[in-house]
Write a protein that holds these residues in place. Structure first.
Motif, PDB file in Angstrom:
ATOM      1  N   ASP A 121      65.924  72.039  28.572  1.00  0.00           N
ATOM      2  CA  ASP A 121      67.376  72.210  28.648  1.00  0.00           C
ATOM      3  C   ASP A 121      67.793  73.628  28.983  1.00  0.00           C
ATOM      4  O   ASP A 121      68.691  73.846  29.790  1.00  0.00           O
ATOM      5  CB  ASP A 121      68.021  71.793  27.321  1.00  0.00           C
ATOM      6  CG  ASP A 121      68.186  70.289  27.213  1.00  0.00           C
ATOM      7  OD1 ASP A 121      68.096  69.608  28.256  1.00  0.00           O
ATOM      8  OD2 ASP A 121      68.399  69.795  26.094  1.00  0.00           O
ATOM      9  N   ASP A 122      67.149  74.614  28.345  1.00  0.00           N
ATOM     10  CA  ASP A 122      67.632  75.989  28.546  1.00  0.00           C
ATOM     11  C   ASP A 122      66.534  76.969  28.181  1.00  0.00           C
ATOM     12  O   ASP A 122      65.906  76.853  27.120  1.00  0.00           O
ATOM     13  CB  ASP A 122      68.870  76.237  27.675  1.00  0.00           C
ATOM     14  CG  ASP A 122      69.556  77.552  28.002  1.00  0.00           C
ATOM     15  OD1 ASP A 122      70.548  77.528  28.761  1.00  0.00           O
ATOM     16  OD2 ASP A 122      69.100  78.604  27.510  1.00  0.00           O
ATOM     17  N   GLY A 129      71.722  75.970  30.778  1.00  0.00           N
ATOM     18  CA  GLY A 129      70.834  75.157  31.597  1.00  0.00           C
ATOM     19  C   GLY A 129      69.904  75.944  32.485  1.00  0.00           C
ATOM     20  O   GLY A 129      69.024  75.366  33.126  1.00  0.00           O
ATOM     21  N   TYR A 374      71.226  67.651  39.691  1.00  0.00           N
ATOM     22  CA  TYR A 374      71.466  67.876  38.274  1.00  0.00           C
ATOM     23  C   TYR A 374      72.972  68.020  38.062  1.00  0.00           C
ATOM     24  O   TYR A 374      73.611  68.881  38.668  1.00  0.00           O
ATOM     25  CB  TYR A 374      70.784  69.164  37.788  1.00  0.00           C
ATOM     26  CG  TYR A 374      69.302  69.211  38.018  1.00  0.00           C
ATOM     27  CD1 TYR A 374      68.412  68.783  37.043  1.00  0.00           C
ATOM     28  CD2 TYR A 374      68.779  69.708  39.217  1.00  0.00           C
ATOM     29  CE1 TYR A 374      67.046  68.838  37.250  1.00  0.00           C
ATOM     30  CE2 TYR A 374      67.411  69.763  39.427  1.00  0.00           C
ATOM     31  CZ  TYR A 374      66.551  69.329  38.440  1.00  0.00           C
ATOM     32  OH  TYR A 374      65.198  69.391  38.648  1.00  0.00           O
ATOM     33  N   THR A 375      73.533  67.165  37.238  1.00  0.00           N
ATOM     34  CA  THR A 375      74.935  67.298  36.872  1.00  0.00           C
ATOM     35  C   THR A 375      75.020  67.400  35.355  1.00  0.00           C
ATOM     36  O   THR A 375      74.082  67.035  34.637  1.00  0.00           O
ATOM     37  CB  THR A 375      75.767  66.095  37.352  1.00  0.00           C
ATOM     38  OG1 THR A 375      75.240  64.897  36.762  1.00  0.00           O
ATOM     39  CG2 THR A 375      75.715  65.975  38.863  1.00  0.00           C
ATOM     40  N   GLY A 376      76.150  67.870  34.853  1.00  0.00           N
ATOM     41  CA  GLY A 376      76.270  67.970  33.407  1.00  0.00           C
ATOM     42  C   GLY A 376      77.557  68.619  32.977  1.00  0.00           C
ATOM     43  O   GLY A 376      78.362  69.106  33.797  1.00  0.00           O
ATOM     44  N   TYR A 378      79.227  71.097  29.560  1.00  0.00           N
ATOM     45  CA  TYR A 378      78.923  71.857  28.355  1.00  0.00           C
ATOM     46  C   TYR A 378      80.221  72.384  27.756  1.00  0.00           C
ATOM     47  O   TYR A 378      81.246  72.518  28.432  1.00  0.00           O
ATOM     48  CB  TYR A 378      77.940  72.996  28.631  1.00  0.00           C
ATOM     49  CG  TYR A 378      78.442  74.071  29.567  1.00  0.00           C
ATOM     50  CD1 TYR A 378      79.080  75.217  29.086  1.00  0.00           C
ATOM     51  CD2 TYR A 378      78.247  73.965  30.944  1.00  0.00           C
ATOM     52  CE1 TYR A 378      79.513  76.213  29.948  1.00  0.00           C
ATOM     53  CE2 TYR A 378      78.677  74.947  31.816  1.00  0.00           C
ATOM     54  CZ  TYR A 378      79.315  76.078  31.309  1.00  0.00           C
ATOM     55  OH  TYR A 378      79.755  77.052  32.169  1.00  0.00           O
ATOM     56  N   LEU A 388      75.182  70.977  25.339  1.00  0.00           N
ATOM     57  CA  LEU A 388      74.880  70.954  26.766  1.00  0.00           C
ATOM     58  C   LEU A 388      74.342  69.571  27.106  1.00  0.00           C
ATOM     59  O   LEU A 388      73.358  69.123  26.512  1.00  0.00           O
ATOM     60  CB  LEU A 388      73.840  72.015  27.132  1.00  0.00           C
ATOM     61  CG  LEU A 388      73.193  71.898  28.518  1.00  0.00           C
ATOM     62  CD1 LEU A 388      74.224  72.130  29.622  1.00  0.00           C
ATOM     63  CD2 LEU A 388      72.030  72.889  28.663  1.00  0.00           C
ATOM     64  N   ARG A 390      72.888  67.741  30.281  1.00  0.00           N
ATOM     65  CA  ARG A 390      72.435  67.869  31.663  1.00  0.00           C
ATOM     66  C   ARG A 390      71.675  66.598  32.015  1.00  0.00           C
ATOM     67  O   ARG A 390      70.860  66.116  31.236  1.00  0.00           O
ATOM     68  CB  ARG A 390      71.547  69.085  31.829  1.00  0.00           C
ATOM     69  CG  ARG A 390      70.812  69.120  33.149  1.00  0.00           C
ATOM     70  CD  ARG A 390      70.616  70.515  33.667  1.00  0.00           C
ATOM     71  NE  ARG A 390      71.779  70.969  34.392  1.00  0.00           N
ATOM     72  CZ  ARG A 390      71.936  72.223  34.827  1.00  0.00           C
ATOM     73  NH1 ARG A 390      71.034  73.127  34.600  1.00  0.00           N
ATOM     74  NH2 ARG A 390      73.013  72.554  35.500  1.00  0.00           N
ATOM     75  N   SER A 466      76.965  71.480  38.403  1.00  0.00           N
ATOM     76  CA  SER A 466      76.262  70.648  39.377  1.00  0.00           C
ATOM     77  C   SER A 466      75.327  71.507  40.213  1.00  0.00           C
ATOM     78  O   SER A 466      75.705  72.581  40.677  1.00  0.00           O
ATOM     79  CB  SER A 466      77.264  69.943  40.292  1.00  0.00           C
ATOM     80  OG  SER A 466      76.609  69.249  41.339  1.00  0.00           O
TER      81      SER A 466
END
Length: 620
Positions: A121-122, A129, A374-376, A378, A388, A390, A466
């Motif tokens: 994740d991070d 991210g 990759y979309t998400g 937070y 977060l 993602r 994104s």
């Protein structure tokens, strides 16, 4: 010495079982959604010669670990870790991919390696991210760790773990994920050691040689033999690097079929980008890239069933020679060029290889497929805690010479979207729709697969992110098939604050109550859409994959009620055929390509075989 065929099958099956067991253990014990739910991780088994033995999944490389820690310095219980892109010998593409490697011992010596790597994740950096879309230096992307001994003879390096978790916005999930991966690989190493104990080192290593040699011979006999001798050229493009204005970033392959191998020459690939779309592909003689691209070759198998049976392990490496341009290109970037969106290059290369092979075999390859995005979102939840989300969202695969493309597939094996029920229980939003994007698949005799249509209603103010391409350039069609629909994101569609979001976005504000509509790419079509049987078009309309308007415009099919008006459709198709120029392109790139062609450096002349005649018409 001849290997006992029964023992050989037992060893091969055991390797596949161990690999699957390692991946299953990681999935059941990890904490981050990207690992546990999206399954963006892989395991691999390698022998002491650093050869990848398993073919169900792909994995990183052992080369950087052995380079820095020779096998004779390793001890049972050691776990090695790295995520440094430039020191990974090409096996790691961006910093969120964390890799652990465990040596396997027999008789006091290292005899193999079990490895896992996954997208976490991070790992720090400029944005949540660790994938800043406008990064211009690797230092903005997160913590870089060269190969280190993370566990020393079974004892974890607490100092290193503290440094890594301190740099992460999600320290608890990062720590749990690393523990899951280390423990799973240690378990896999024990399982593999049992295999050596059972049959002995000499027998097991003879089986390893046979597994690799069998793949080499199978691909030489069944795949390379299908490619006519000659040289072929094809190129495709990333459309945006996150920093410069949108333009064509070229990825070119010149493919030469020689007597016993394929030569893949990347000369003509664009200079490295300012933004993070670069990929370090030229290390270890392109070892990782060879195994990454080789699955595309399986499309040349005699049947789809045979294609599914072919493994890609180290046996493909001797069959491929890669020639890279000098340092300073998209595939040969110079540190500290950023790389977090390297999927724009490494996934596009799958399509470039498919395209150049299509030219060699008269189109007997799939049209262009989806590429990962990759979309998400937070923000802070109701308790004020940061979160977060993602997600890796797939898209449609390309139509094939024998079948339609698949809907909403994920090009990375076994990856998947985040389950709606889990997402809504953990994050402050509601998923109002998760379905197919109607008309997104490229029209063709065999239609391209459809992408996702996902609507997320935010319950609290947040930010959308994104990392995606194919928002301007569509997945191309082959042999008269048309391009699919591109990626798009709209916030508050139809509302007073409707706005289109760029495919590369780090922090687009979204207010509580607004909807984020995400539509992913459709695959390209294969063959003339006016040749698609009426019954197939009717079925697509009934299933909601093609609209009535799309049936008429794309396929020349007119419907009355729930049936096809055959006489009117026949007349319309005849009219549409007559209106053609008579010089239909072998590939159809879609309208977005024309919109960017003013920045292009070259114009192509399509040939079904032979080297393109490339004429310079403009300068960037």
């Amino acid at each position: 010495m001849t290997v006992d065929p029964i023992v050989l099958e037992i060893v091969a099956g055991t390797l596949a079982s161990i690999e699957k067991e390692v991946e299953t253990a990681i999935g059941r014990t990890a904490r981050s959604p990207m690992i546990r739910d999206a399954h963006d991780y892989r395991a691999g088994i390698h022998d002491r010669k650093l050869r990848k033995l398993t073919g169900r999944s792909y994995s990183a490389l052992v080369h950087p670990v052995v380079r820095d820690y020779p096998a004779e310095s390793m001890r049972p219980g050691d776990v090695f870790f790295h995520n440094d892109v430039y020191l990974s010998e090409g096996g790691i593409g961006h910093l969120p991919d964390l890799c652990v490697t465990v040596p396997v011992f027999h008789g006091g010596e290292v005899v193999a390696y079990v490895q896992a790597f996954g997208h976490h994740d991070d790992i720090g950096g400029a944005v949540p991210g660790s994938m800043p879309s406008a990064a211009t230096r690797a230092f903005e992307e997160g913590l870089m760790v060269p190969p280190i001994r993370l566990w020393d003879a079974g004892v974890p390096n607490e100092a290193a773990l503290k440094i890594m978790t301190r740099n992460s916005r999600m320290p608890d999930s990062l720590a749990a994920d690393l523990d899951a991966e280390c423990s799973a690989c240690l378990m896999g190493a024990r399982r593999l050691a049992e295999l050596f104990d059972r049959y002995g080192r000499d027998t097991v290593e003879e089986c390893f040689d046979a597994i690799v040699d069998r793949t080499t011979e199978t691909f030489r006999r069944e795949i390379l033999s299908k490619i006519p001798a000659g040289t072929y050229v094809w190129e495709d493009y990333a459309e945006h690097d996150g920093v410069d204005p949108p333009r064509l970033h070229t990825q070119r392959i010149t493919l030469t079929r020689e007597a016993d191998r394929l030569v893949i020459d990347f000369t003509g690939t664009s200079p490295q980008a300012k933004g993070p779309i670069n990929h370090c592909g030229d290390y270890a003689d392109g070892n990782f890239l060879k195994k990454w691209l080789a699955p595309i070759l399986r499309n040349l198998a005699d049947t789809p069933e045979r294609m599914a049976e072919l493994d890609v392990n180290e046996g493909v490496v001797p069959l491929i020679e890669m020639r890279f341009p000098p340092k300073g290109t998209l595939l040969t970037p110079v540190f500290p060029a950023p790389t977090n969106a390297r999927t724009f290059v490494i996934l596009r290369l799958l399509g470039v290889l498919a395209g150049v092979l299509a030219k060699a075999v008269d189109g007997r390859m799939p049209a262009d497929q989806e590429t990962i995005r990759y979309t998400g979102v937070y923000g802070s939840d109701a308790d004020g805690q940061p979160y977060l989300m993602r997600e890796v969202l797939g898209g449609g695969s390309g139509g094939r010479y024998y079948a339609d493309g698949e809907d909403t597939i994920h090009v990375v094996p076994d990856s998947r979207n985040i389950p709606v029920e889990f997402a809504e229980s953990g994050w402050p939003f509601v998923v109002e729709r998760l379905g197919l994007a109607v008309d997104s698949g490229g029209p063709g005799r065999y239609r391209g697969g459809l992408g996702y249509d996902k609507h997320i209603r935010m319950l609290r103010d947040a930010h959308f992110m994104s990392i995606a391409d194919r928002s301007l350039l569509a997945c191309w069609g082959v042999r008269g098939g048309r391009a699919g629909r591109p990626f798009s994101v709209v916030i508050d569609p139809g509302g007073p604050n409707e706005r289109v979001v760029d495919a590369l976005a780090d922090a687009e504000p979204v207010r509580a109550g607004e909807v984020i509509r995400i539509r992913t790419t459709g695959g390209g079509g294969w063959g003339d859409p006016l040749d698609r049987p009426y019954d197939d078009v009717l079925r697509d309309v009934r299933w909601g994959k093609v609209s009535r308007a799309g049936a008429r415009a794309d396929y020349g099919v007119v419907m009355i009620g729930d049936t096809v008006d055959v006489s009117t459709s026949d007349a319309l198709r005849a009219q549409l055929r007559a209106a053609r120029s008579g010089d239909e392109p072998f590939f159809d790139r879609g309208p977005g390509y024309a919109g960017l062609s003013g920045g292009r450096a070259y114009a192509e002349v399509d040939h079904l075989a032979g080297v393109d005649q490339v004429a310079e018409v403009d300068h960037l």
